[in-house]
Design a protein around this motif. Sequence first.
Motif, PDB file in Angstrom:
ATOM      1  N   GLY A 107       0.835  -1.201   0.000  1.00  0.00           N
ATOM      2  CA  GLY A 107       0.000   0.000   0.000  1.00  0.00           C
ATOM      3  C   GLY A 107       0.858   1.234   0.000  1.00  0.00           C
ATOM      4  N   THR A 108       0.232   2.363   0.276  1.00  0.00           N
ATOM      5  CA  THR A 108       0.956   3.626   0.319  1.00  0.00           C
ATOM      6  C   THR A 108       1.655   3.758   1.657  1.00  0.00           C
ATOM      7  OG1 THR A 108      -0.731   4.588  -1.084  1.00  0.00           O
ATOM      8  CG2 THR A 108       0.723   6.122   0.057  1.00  0.00           C
ATOM      9  N   PRO A 109       2.928   4.119   1.689  1.00  0.00           N
ATOM     10  CA  PRO A 109       3.662   4.179   2.947  1.00  0.00           C
ATOM     11  C   PRO A 109       3.310   5.395   3.776  1.00  0.00           C
ATOM     12  CG  PRO A 109       5.044   4.949   1.179  1.00  0.00           C
ATOM     13  CD  PRO A 109       3.762   4.461   0.537  1.00  0.00           C
ATOM     14  N   ASN A 110       3.575   5.307   5.060  1.00  0.00           N
ATOM     15  CA  ASN A 110       3.319   6.432   5.953  1.00  0.00           C
ATOM     16  C   ASN A 110       4.588   7.211   6.238  1.00  0.00           C
ATOM     17  OD1 ASN A 110       4.508   4.329   7.594  1.00  0.00           O
ATOM     18  ND2 ASN A 110       4.027   5.649   9.320  1.00  0.00           N
ATOM     19  N   ALA A 111       5.692   6.810   5.663  1.00  0.00           N
ATOM     20  CA  ALA A 111       6.957   7.471   5.967  1.00  0.00           C
ATOM     21  C   ALA A 111       7.769   7.620   4.699  1.00  0.00           C
ATOM     22  CB  ALA A 111       7.731   6.666   7.004  1.00  0.00           C
ATOM     23  N   LEU A 112       9.040   7.958   4.869  1.00  0.00           N
ATOM     24  CA  LEU A 112       9.981   8.111   3.771  1.00  0.00           C
ATOM     25  C   LEU A 112       9.661   9.286   2.862  1.00  0.00           C
ATOM     26  CD1 LEU A 112      10.826   4.448   2.773  1.00  0.00           C
ATOM     27  CD2 LEU A 112      12.180   6.048   4.082  1.00  0.00           C
ATOM     28  N   ARG A 113       8.924  10.290   3.357  1.00  0.00           N
ATOM     29  CA  ARG A 113       8.856  11.562   2.664  1.00  0.00           C
ATOM     30  C   ARG A 113      10.102  12.337   3.075  1.00  0.00           C
ATOM     31  NH1 ARG A 113       3.729  13.397   1.522  1.00  0.00           N
ATOM     32  NH2 ARG A 113       2.366  11.716   0.862  1.00  0.00           N
ATOM     33  N   ARG A 114      10.738  13.009   2.141  1.00  0.00           N
ATOM     34  CA  ARG A 114      11.979  13.694   2.464  1.00  0.00           C
ATOM     35  C   ARG A 114      11.757  14.911   3.348  1.00  0.00           C
ATOM     36  NH1 ARG A 114      15.513   9.925   2.389  1.00  0.00           N
ATOM     37  NH2 ARG A 114      15.979   9.075   0.350  1.00  0.00           N
ATOM     38  N   ASP A 115      10.657  15.629   3.168  1.00  0.00           N
ATOM     39  CA  ASP A 115      10.377  16.801   3.985  1.00  0.00           C
ATOM     40  C   ASP A 115       9.322  16.424   5.018  1.00  0.00           C
ATOM     41  OD1 ASP A 115       9.762  19.178   5.140  1.00  0.00           O
ATOM     42  OD2 ASP A 115       9.445  20.278   3.277  1.00  0.00           O
ATOM     43  N   PRO A 116       9.674  16.360   6.309  1.00  0.00           N
ATOM     44  CA  PRO A 116       8.701  15.930   7.322  1.00  0.00           C
ATOM     45  C   PRO A 116       7.460  16.803   7.380  1.00  0.00           C
ATOM     46  CG  PRO A 116      10.921  15.892   8.224  1.00  0.00           C
ATOM     47  CD  PRO A 116      11.003  16.595   6.879  1.00  0.00           C
ATOM     48  N   THR A 117       7.549  18.081   6.966  1.00  0.00           N
ATOM     49  CA  THR A 117       6.382  18.949   7.006  1.00  0.00           C
ATOM     50  C   THR A 117       5.319  18.504   6.017  1.00  0.00           C
ATOM     51  OG1 THR A 117       7.359  20.484   5.393  1.00  0.00           O
ATOM     52  CG2 THR A 117       7.784  20.914   7.724  1.00  0.00           C
ATOM     53  N   LYS A 130      25.235  16.089  -2.369  1.00  0.00           N
ATOM     54  CA  LYS A 130      24.490  17.334  -2.178  1.00  0.00           C
ATOM     55  C   LYS A 130      23.055  17.050  -1.752  1.00  0.00           C
ATOM     56  CE  LYS A 130      23.107  21.531  -4.669  1.00  0.00           C
ATOM     57  NZ  LYS A 130      23.181  22.250  -5.990  1.00  0.00           N
ATOM     58  N   GLN A 131      22.412  16.076  -2.398  1.00  0.00           N
ATOM     59  CA  GLN A 131      21.039  15.722  -2.060  1.00  0.00           C
ATOM     60  C   GLN A 131      20.962  15.105  -0.677  1.00  0.00           C
ATOM     61  OE1 GLN A 131      18.178  16.346  -3.982  1.00  0.00           O
ATOM     62  NE2 GLN A 131      17.294  15.826  -1.976  1.00  0.00           N
ATOM     63  N   CYS A 132      21.938  14.303  -0.322  1.00  0.00           N
ATOM     64  CA  CYS A 132      21.981  13.686   0.999  1.00  0.00           C
ATOM     65  C   CYS A 132      22.033  14.752   2.090  1.00  0.00           C
ATOM     66  CB  CYS A 132      23.181  12.752   1.096  1.00  0.00           C
ATOM     67  SG  CYS A 132      23.379  11.956   2.705  1.00  0.00           S
ATOM     68  N   LYS A 133      22.870  15.758   1.914  1.00  0.00           N
ATOM     69  CA  LYS A 133      22.982  16.847   2.888  1.00  0.00           C
ATOM     70  C   LYS A 133      21.670  17.621   2.988  1.00  0.00           C
ATOM     71  CE  LYS A 133      27.983  17.525   2.429  1.00  0.00           C
ATOM     72  NZ  LYS A 133      29.063  18.465   2.016  1.00  0.00           N
ATOM     73  N   ALA A 134      20.997  17.826   1.853  1.00  0.00           N
ATOM     74  CA  ALA A 134      19.734  18.556   1.858  1.00  0.00           C
ATOM     75  C   ALA A 134      18.655  17.777   2.611  1.00  0.00           C
ATOM     76  CB  ALA A 134      19.288  18.835   0.422  1.00  0.00           C
ATOM     77  N   ASN A 135      18.617  16.475   2.414  1.00  0.00           N
ATOM     78  CA  ASN A 135      17.636  15.646   3.099  1.00  0.00           C
ATOM     79  C   ASN A 135      17.850  15.670   4.609  1.00  0.00           C
ATOM     80  OD1 ASN A 135      16.570  14.908   0.611  1.00  0.00           O
ATOM     81  ND2 ASN A 135      17.743  13.007   0.497  1.00  0.00           N
ATOM     82  N   LYS A 136      19.100  15.555   5.036  1.00  0.00           N
ATOM     83  CA  LYS A 136      19.404  15.570   6.465  1.00  0.00           C
ATOM     84  C   LYS A 136      19.083  16.945   7.070  1.00  0.00           C
ATOM     85  CE  LYS A 136      22.969  11.973   6.342  1.00  0.00           C
ATOM     86  NZ  LYS A 136      24.396  11.636   6.548  1.00  0.00           N
ATOM     87  N   ALA A 137      19.335  18.010   6.305  1.00  0.00           N
ATOM     88  CA  ALA A 137      19.035  19.358   6.792  1.00  0.00           C
ATOM     89  C   ALA A 137      17.536  19.564   6.985  1.00  0.00           C
ATOM     90  CB  ALA A 137      19.593  20.395   5.821  1.00  0.00           C
ATOM     91  N   ALA A 138      16.726  19.012   6.068  1.00  0.00           N
ATOM     92  CA  ALA A 138      15.272  19.143   6.172  1.00  0.00           C
ATOM     93  C   ALA A 138      14.761  18.486   7.448  1.00  0.00           C
ATOM     94  CB  ALA A 138      14.592  18.533   4.947  1.00  0.00           C
ATOM     95  N   LYS A 139      15.267  17.294   7.749  1.00  0.00           N
ATOM     96  CA  LYS A 139      14.836  16.607   8.969  1.00  0.00           C
ATOM     97  C   LYS A 139      15.316  17.363  10.207  1.00  0.00           C
ATOM     98  CE  LYS A 139      15.209  12.373  11.661  1.00  0.00           C
ATOM     99  NZ  LYS A 139      15.787  11.021  11.785  1.00  0.00           N
ATOM    100  N   TYR A 140      16.560  17.826  10.196  1.00  0.00           N
ATOM    101  CA  TYR A 140      17.112  18.544  11.350  1.00  0.00           C
ATOM    102  C   TYR A 140      16.306  19.810  11.630  1.00  0.00           C
ATOM    103  CZ  TYR A 140      20.340  21.212  14.263  1.00  0.00           C
ATOM    104  OH  TYR A 140      20.895  21.945  15.268  1.00  0.00           O
ATOM    105  N   ASN A 141      15.997  20.568  10.579  1.00  0.00           N
ATOM    106  CA  ASN A 141      15.240  21.812  10.750  1.00  0.00           C
ATOM    107  C   ASN A 141      13.853  21.528  11.301  1.00  0.00           C
ATOM    108  OD1 ASN A 141      17.343  23.389   9.798  1.00  0.00           O
ATOM    109  ND2 ASN A 141      16.636  23.305   7.677  1.00  0.00           N
ATOM    110  N   TYR A 142      13.230  20.439  10.830  1.00  0.00           N
ATOM    111  CA  TYR A 142      11.902  20.096  11.334  1.00  0.00           C
ATOM    112  C   TYR A 142      11.964  19.771  12.822  1.00  0.00           C
ATOM    113  CZ  TYR A 142       7.705  17.318  12.161  1.00  0.00           C
ATOM    114  OH  TYR A 142       6.552  16.812  12.679  1.00  0.00           O
ATOM    115  N   LEU A 143      12.939  18.970  13.225  1.00  0.00           N
ATOM    116  CA  LEU A 143      13.041  18.562  14.621  1.00  0.00           C
ATOM    117  C   LEU A 143      13.373  19.741  15.530  1.00  0.00           C
ATOM    118  CD1 LEU A 143      14.978  15.180  14.217  1.00  0.00           C
ATOM    119  CD2 LEU A 143      12.556  15.485  14.740  1.00  0.00           C
ATOM    120  N   MET A 144      14.182  20.674  15.035  1.00  0.00           N
ATOM    121  CA  MET A 144      14.591  21.814  15.852  1.00  0.00           C
ATOM    122  C   MET A 144      13.519  22.899  15.944  1.00  0.00           C
ATOM    123  SD  MET A 144      17.573  21.176  17.117  1.00  0.00           S
ATOM    124  CE  MET A 144      16.929  19.498  17.283  1.00  0.00           C
TER     125      MET A 144
END
Length: 242
Positions: free
Chosen positions: A3-13, A213-227
Motif C-alpha cells: 500500500g501507500t507508505p506512511n513514511a519516507l517523505r523527504r520533507d517531514p512537514t 548534495k542531495q543527501c545533505k539537503a535531506n538531512k538538513a530538512a529533517k534537522y530543521n523540522y526537529l529543531m
Amino acid sequence: RFGTPNALRRDPTEVWRELFDMQVRDEMNVFQLKQQLVEKLRTEKGIDVKPECLRVRERFTTVATKVLPNKYRIKDLSIQMYKGKVLALQILPHHEDVTEKEQIVCVVMQWRPSLFSFGPPEEIIIRDDWKIEDLVGFLESKTNIQNLVVAKASAEVEVTDAPSLQWHRVSPNSSLSLNSSPLFLHDGDTILYSDPNEPLKELSLLEKEEFEKQCKANKAAKYNYLMNRGKEKALKIDVSHT
C-alpha cells in the motif's frame, strides 16, 4: 498488503500535521480510542474518517512506529503512556488489516544498483515470527525477482548507503525469526530488496557530488523540522491520504 507508505517523505512537514491534546485512558481498548478520535477529527479539524480506517501508532522523531491493534487495551500493548506522549494517526484507504500483536508494518523499497536508485516505497504487513525465507518468499511473490536479497535500513536511507548495507539471502542460517538477529524487524522499519545479479553502476565524479548534495539537503530538512517544531501536540496525523 502492499500500500501507500506512511513514511519516507523527504520533507517531514509534508507528512505530519499537528492535531490536538487529548486525554487517553490506558484501560480503554484501541478501537474505543479510535471512536473518540474520529469525533474530535470531525468536529475540530473537519476530517471525516471511519474508525475502521484509522491507524494509531507510536512515533519516534519523524517515523511512525508501533501499530496499536483494535482489540487490545492500551495498557496491554507494552507501550509507555505519559503526559505529553505523542501518538501518530494514519488515515488508511481501506479497513485496518493489523489485528494481532505479532503483525508488523514495514516499508519496503527495491534497490536498483544498475540505476543507483530506489523504487517507490510501499507498505507491507508481515509477522515478526516469520523467518527470512518467509519474507523473501513473500517479496518474490510480489515481484519478478527470484533468489532476491534483503537488507534492513534506516528510514532516512540514501542510495549512497545501499551498497554497504548488510544484505541477507535464504541460507541455512535464515531459520531465525525476523524479530531476532540479524534483522531485528519492528513496526516502522525499512526493508530493501534487490536482485543480487544486477550489476552496480559506476558513478561519475559529477554524479557522486550530486548524490552527496542531495543527501545533505535531506538531512538538513529533517534537522530543521526537529529543531523548529516547538511544543508538540499529543497527537499527530499522517496526511499522505488526505
